[in-house]
Design a protein around this motif. Sequence first.
Motif, mmCIF file in Angstrom:
data_model
loop_
_atom_site.group_PDB
_atom_site.id
_atom_site.type_symbol
_atom_site.label_atom_id
_atom_site.label_comp_id
_atom_site.label_asym_id
_atom_site.label_seq_id
_atom_site.Cartn_x
_atom_site.Cartn_y
_atom_site.Cartn_z
ATOM 1 N N GLN A 85 0.849 -1.207 0.000
ATOM 2 C CA GLN A 85 0.000 0.000 0.000
ATOM 3 C C GLN A 85 0.875 1.243 0.000
ATOM 4 O OE1 GLN A 85 -2.028 -0.552 3.680
ATOM 5 N NE2 GLN A 85 -3.309 -2.209 2.922
ATOM 6 N N ASP A 86 0.584 2.199 -0.872
ATOM 7 C CA ASP A 86 1.406 3.399 -1.013
ATOM 8 C C ASP A 86 1.236 4.374 0.147
ATOM 9 O OD1 ASP A 86 2.793 5.675 -1.724
ATOM 10 O OD2 ASP A 86 2.177 5.607 -3.798
ATOM 11 N N ARG A 87 0.036 4.647 0.598
ATOM 12 C CA ARG A 87 -0.268 5.518 1.738
ATOM 13 C C ARG A 87 0.237 6.962 1.587
ATOM 14 N NH1 ARG A 87 1.304 1.450 6.728
ATOM 15 N NH2 ARG A 87 -0.270 -0.118 6.291
ATOM 16 N N SER A 88 0.407 7.464 0.393
ATOM 17 C CA SER A 88 0.836 8.864 0.153
ATOM 18 C C SER A 88 2.072 9.234 0.976
ATOM 19 C CB SER A 88 -0.306 9.831 0.459
ATOM 20 O OG SER A 88 -1.418 9.524 -0.346
ATOM 21 N N CYS A 89 3.119 8.480 0.810
ATOM 22 C CA CYS A 89 4.344 8.659 1.587
ATOM 23 C C CYS A 89 5.203 9.787 1.032
ATOM 24 C CB CYS A 89 5.168 7.379 1.548
ATOM 25 S SG CYS A 89 4.293 5.947 2.192
ATOM 26 N N PRO A 90 5.947 10.485 1.896
ATOM 27 C CA PRO A 90 6.946 11.431 1.404
ATOM 28 C C PRO A 90 7.977 10.673 0.562
ATOM 29 C CG PRO A 90 6.647 11.665 3.784
ATOM 30 C CD PRO A 90 5.886 10.446 3.352
ATOM 31 N N PRO A 91 8.553 11.319 -0.444
ATOM 32 C CA PRO A 91 9.460 10.634 -1.373
ATOM 33 C C PRO A 91 10.612 9.881 -0.701
ATOM 34 C CG PRO A 91 8.939 12.816 -2.204
ATOM 35 C CD PRO A 91 8.329 12.713 -0.837
ATOM 36 N N ALA A 92 11.233 10.448 0.315
ATOM 37 C CA ALA A 92 12.375 9.777 0.959
ATOM 38 C C ALA A 92 11.935 8.494 1.655
ATOM 39 C CB ALA A 92 13.054 10.718 1.956
ATOM 40 N N ARG A 93 10.807 8.524 2.318
ATOM 41 C CA ARG A 93 10.318 7.323 3.002
ATOM 42 C C ARG A 93 9.834 6.284 1.996
ATOM 43 N NH1 ARG A 93 7.051 10.350 7.621
ATOM 44 N NH2 ARG A 93 8.837 11.447 8.491
ATOM 45 N N ALA A 94 9.183 6.736 0.938
ATOM 46 C CA ALA A 94 8.736 5.813 -0.112
ATOM 47 C C ALA A 94 9.938 5.097 -0.728
ATOM 48 C CB ALA A 94 7.949 6.564 -1.184
ATOM 49 N N GLN A 95 11.013 5.829 -0.976
ATOM 50 C CA GLN A 95 12.213 5.224 -1.542
ATOM 51 C C GLN A 95 12.840 4.235 -0.552
ATOM 52 O OE1 GLN A 95 15.183 7.948 -2.984
ATOM 53 N NE2 GLN A 95 16.681 6.322 -3.303
ATOM 54 N N ALA A 96 12.901 4.602 0.722
ATOM 55 C CA ALA A 96 13.443 3.692 1.747
ATOM 56 C C ALA A 96 12.601 2.421 1.835
ATOM 57 C CB ALA A 96 13.517 4.399 3.098
ATOM 58 N N ASP A 97 11.277 2.564 1.738
ATOM 59 C CA ASP A 97 10.390 1.400 1.757
ATOM 60 C C ASP A 97 10.652 0.496 0.558
ATOM 61 O OD1 ASP A 97 9.193 2.259 4.081
ATOM 62 O OD2 ASP A 97 7.393 3.033 3.083
ATOM 63 N N ASP A 98 10.759 1.094 -0.627
ATOM 64 C CA ASP A 98 11.009 0.316 -1.843
ATOM 65 C C ASP A 98 12.345 -0.418 -1.750
ATOM 66 O OD1 ASP A 98 8.598 1.261 -2.805
ATOM 67 O OD2 ASP A 98 9.509 2.794 -4.093
ATOM 68 N N GLU A 99 13.357 0.242 -1.200
ATOM 69 C CA GLU A 99 14.674 -0.383 -1.037
ATOM 70 C C GLU A 99 14.622 -1.536 -0.038
ATOM 71 O OE1 GLU A 99 17.304 2.856 -0.060
ATOM 72 O OE2 GLU A 99 17.218 3.675 -2.102
ATOM 73 N N LEU A 100 13.849 -1.374 1.040
ATOM 74 C CA LEU A 100 13.728 -2.431 2.031
ATOM 75 C C LEU A 100 13.003 -3.646 1.441
ATOM 76 C CD1 LEU A 100 14.177 -3.609 4.805
ATOM 77 C CD2 LEU A 100 12.202 -2.296 5.622
ATOM 78 N N VAL A 101 11.936 -3.423 0.692
ATOM 79 C CA VAL A 101 11.217 -4.533 0.060
ATOM 80 C C VAL A 101 12.132 -5.239 -0.947
ATOM 81 C CG1 VAL A 101 9.279 -5.161 -1.447
ATOM 82 C CG2 VAL A 101 8.922 -3.572 0.456
ATOM 83 N N ALA A 102 12.918 -4.474 -1.709
ATOM 84 C CA ALA A 102 13.869 -5.069 -2.652
ATOM 85 C C ALA A 102 14.933 -5.879 -1.909
ATOM 86 C CB ALA A 102 14.523 -3.987 -3.506
ATOM 87 N N ALA A 103 15.426 -5.357 -0.773
ATOM 88 C CA ALA A 103 16.428 -6.078 0.013
ATOM 89 C C ALA A 103 15.833 -7.382 0.572
ATOM 90 C CB ALA A 103 16.959 -5.200 1.146
ATOM 91 N N LEU A 104 14.593 -7.335 1.043
ATOM 92 C CA LEU A 104 13.934 -8.556 1.518
ATOM 93 C C LEU A 104 13.810 -9.571 0.383
ATOM 94 C CD1 LEU A 104 11.119 -7.056 3.770
ATOM 95 C CD2 LEU A 104 12.886 -8.660 4.520
ATOM 96 N N GLY A 105 13.489 -9.075 -0.812
ATOM 97 C CA GLY A 105 13.329 -9.954 -1.966
ATOM 98 C C GLY A 105 14.625 -10.574 -2.454
#
Length: 132
Positions: A85-105
């Motif tokens: 879920q995107d949840r209208s995140c600030p760009p820096a947090r959205a990028q950190a989230d995407d990086e964490l999901v990629a690292a988990l993957g």
Amino acid sequence: MVSLRQMVCVSVAMLAMSTLARAEDGFPFGTEMTLEALPQPGSKRIPNIEIGDNGEVVLELWCKGGKGQFSVAGNTVIFMPGPIQDRSCPPARAQADDELVAALGSVETWKRQGDVLTLVGPKPLRFRVNGN
């Protein structure tokens, strides 16, 4: 002189303790864990994962949230992200989230020492079991 009964009792106790130690170092199904990381600027939130008994995962990231699935065989682990879920995140947090999901993957193996689970891949991730 040690009796046969005492030897059997000691053997059973040692076997029980070794089984308990292995269970504590097994993959932490049925637990909630927090990433060992500092909060993002302007937030107190730190990502956590809740791992179900069958490997299903609920993710609460820096801002986003979602689901996924761990598959574990021996010390090999595969994480498959589900809908995030995107949840209208600030760009820096959205990028950190995407990086964490990629690292988990990209994790390949895991190891556990007590309350700490390390997911090993290109970017190792350390999670600590949440206390009550």
